[in-house]
Design a protein around this motif. Structure first.
Motif, PDB file in Angstrom:
ATOM      1  N   UNK A 163     -75.801 -43.098   0.033  1.00 54.35           N
ATOM      2  CA  UNK A 163     -75.222 -43.872  -1.058  1.00 54.35           C
ATOM      3  C   UNK A 163     -75.082 -45.325  -0.610  1.00 54.35           C
ATOM      4  N   UNK A 164     -75.002 -46.218  -1.552  1.00 51.35           N
ATOM      5  CA  UNK A 164     -74.678 -47.619  -1.293  1.00 51.35           C
ATOM      6  C   UNK A 164     -73.374 -47.906  -2.037  1.00 51.35           C
ATOM      7  N   UNK A 165     -72.539 -48.837  -1.590  1.00 55.06           N
ATOM      8  CA  UNK A 165     -72.743 -49.837  -0.540  1.00 55.06           C
ATOM      9  C   UNK A 165     -72.515 -49.285   0.864  1.00 55.06           C
ATOM     10  N   UNK A 196     -71.128 -40.157   4.058  1.00 60.25           N
ATOM     11  CA  UNK A 196     -72.296 -40.200   3.180  1.00 60.25           C
ATOM     12  C   UNK A 196     -72.978 -41.562   3.237  1.00 60.25           C
ATOM     13  N   UNK A 197     -72.188 -42.627   3.244  1.00 64.20           N
ATOM     14  CA  UNK A 197     -72.748 -43.977   3.324  1.00 64.20           C
ATOM     15  C   UNK A 197     -73.377 -44.225   4.682  1.00 64.20           C
ATOM     16  N   UNK A 198     -72.746 -43.703   5.735  1.00 61.27           N
ATOM     17  CA  UNK A 198     -73.278 -43.880   7.089  1.00 61.27           C
ATOM     18  C   UNK A 198     -74.649 -43.222   7.233  1.00 61.27           C
ATOM     19  N   UNK A 203     -70.861 -43.046  -8.127  1.00 55.95           N
ATOM     20  CA  UNK A 203     -70.501 -41.766  -8.747  1.00 55.95           C
ATOM     21  C   UNK A 203     -71.750 -41.014  -9.214  1.00 55.95           C
ATOM     22  N   UNK A 204     -72.688 -41.708  -9.825  1.00 53.41           N
ATOM     23  CA  UNK A 204     -73.906 -41.064 -10.317  1.00 53.41           C
ATOM     24  C   UNK A 204     -74.808 -40.630  -9.162  1.00 53.41           C
ATOM     25  N   UNK A 205     -74.849 -41.415  -8.070  1.00 58.10           N
ATOM     26  CA  UNK A 205     -75.616 -41.006  -6.888  1.00 58.10           C
ATOM     27  C   UNK A 205     -75.068 -39.694  -6.324  1.00 58.10           C
TER      28      UNK A 205
END
Length: 411
Positions: free
Chosen positions: A55-57, A49-51, A82-84
């Motif tokens: 989402x961040x970080x 998901x981050x890749x 969590x909220x993202x």
């Protein structure tokens, strides 16, 4: 407020609802362990998901074998992640829904210990449990020691032997003093026990010499897990005077793999028991500091069915987590991200809610009848003990999954 809905199918009575979204570490088919969030029967792969930039970080925080680095970013970051994810799970048009590679079935995953535990502390904070033990081993009329209602009593445990749920536990060996004997003998424990506990995970470092005030203690608590502090009662009884638990406790403790955040637990705050006498100023708290979490313990003999041994609730705790952490640091002891602090056995007010075999069998004097016709006073080889926890208020429900362990014969 309208109940939250997610496009992910969530089975009825699932622990992992859209309101929960706990963090854990998982692997699939031999891949390296990485971070995920549980929803229903699925795991959201946070690294993928981050890749994808959803989402961040950055991805590197989610490809670690533990959550420590991520947790160390602080609550502002961890709760935003969590909220993202929650928003992505609600949005019918989200990229998360369009791409199945973000989701991994829990049935295909192996769960790992979610954190590297630097230090582990076990408290003794249930009034009912402490009273029961005092009645059995000291004085039925004056069960509590003089200090118990003035300080959250605890001891430093062994972090290296905390294992993730599902890890088999070998029956420990040690010195025991048989009744009426003149000297101790060396043998496998004959009084193996569970302890129904919960534990919190420290989410922020403090400096050596610094005391965390009780009013700010919750800033240092990332989330909670289920915890089984296995105990060898006969070994413990012989060794604990004068310095307390040692080999009777250090052989193993089991922890559930999903960390439920304190933000997810916020709806379940309740007032704790009245504390009398009044505690010293550094331990005084305001507002509801306990949590209404239903707990249960099941036993499954080899080739048998699981049945419930007891039901309790975390709200019974006399000393709350903020008091425990404030007392832990009042002398300047520093704490670190990933430290685990367990509640101590959680017992309620009647026999059905006692959180250990020691209490359920009243020191071995009573037998516990099982469905297959067998009886127990303590845990036998090839028994599997499973603890579960959940909370519900209106439309909001969350759960912790389970912490389970099977007892193998002594090596």
């Amino acid at each position: 407020m309208k109940p939250l809905q997610t496009w992910v199918p969530v089975p009825e009575n699932s622990d992992f609802t859209i309101y929960n979204l706990p963090f854990g570490i998982f692997s699939v088919a031999g891949d390296a362990p990485r971070a995920g969030i549980a929803i229903g029967d699925q795991i959201i792969d946070l690294a993928v998901l981050a890749d994808a930039g959803l989402i961040a970080p950055e991805k590197d925080y989610f490809t670690q074998p533990t959550l420590n680095r991520f947790i160390g970013l602080g609550k502002k970051v961890t709760n935003e992640v969590r909220l993202q994810v929650q928003r992505l799970l609600i949005d019918e048009d989200s990229e998360l829904k369009k791409n199945p590679r973000f989701l991994v079935p829990q049935s295909e995953a192996t769960m790992h210990l979610p954190i590297k535990i630097g230090d582990y502390t076990d408290f003794y904070s249930s009034l009912e449990h402490a009273t029961n033990v005092g009645k059995m081993f000291r004085d039925p009329e004056n069960a509590l020691l003089p200090n118990w209602k003035h300080i959250p009593v605890g001891y430093h445990g062994r972090a290296s032997s905390v294992v993730v749920s599902g890890t088999p536990i070998h029956r420990p060996k040690g010195q025991v003093m048989p009744k009426g004997a003149a000297s101790p003998v060396f043998k496998p424990t004959g009084r193996l026990d569970f302890e129904l506990e919960m534990a919190f995970v420290v989410g922020r470092n403090s400096d050596l010499g610094e005391s965390v005030p009780v009013s700010r203690a919750e800033e240092y608590i990332f989330g909670m897990v289920l915890f089984n502090d296995w105990s060898a009662r006969d070994i413990q009884k012989w060794e604990y005077v004068p310095l307390g638990p040692f080999l009777g406790k250090s052989f193993a403790s089991s922890m559930s793999p999903w960390i439920v955040t304190m933000e997810a637990l916020e709806p379940f705050r309740v007032k704790g028991p009245d504390q009398d006498p009044e505690v010293l100023p550094y331990l005084r708290t305001e507002g509801p500091k306990n949590y209404d979490i239903d707990l249960s313990v099941g036993i499954r003999p080899q080739n048998g069915e699981e049945e419930v041994l007891c039901r309790s609730n975390f709200k019974y705790m006399y000393w709350n987590m903020a008091q425990q952490l404030a007392h832990h640091t009042i002398n300047g002891c520093n704490i670190c991200v990933g430290d685990v602090m367990a509640s101590g056995t959680i017992s309620g007010k009647d026999e059905t809610s006692y959180g250990s075999m020691l209490e359920l069998s009243w020191g071995g004097q009573k037998t516990i009848d099982l469905k297959n016709g067998a009886t127990r006073t303590f845990i036998e080889d090839n028994d599997t003990i499973t603890m579960r926890g959940s909370a519900k208020k209106g439309d909001v429900s969350i759960g912790f999954g389970e912490v389970s362990g099977k007892i193998l014969p002594a090596k």
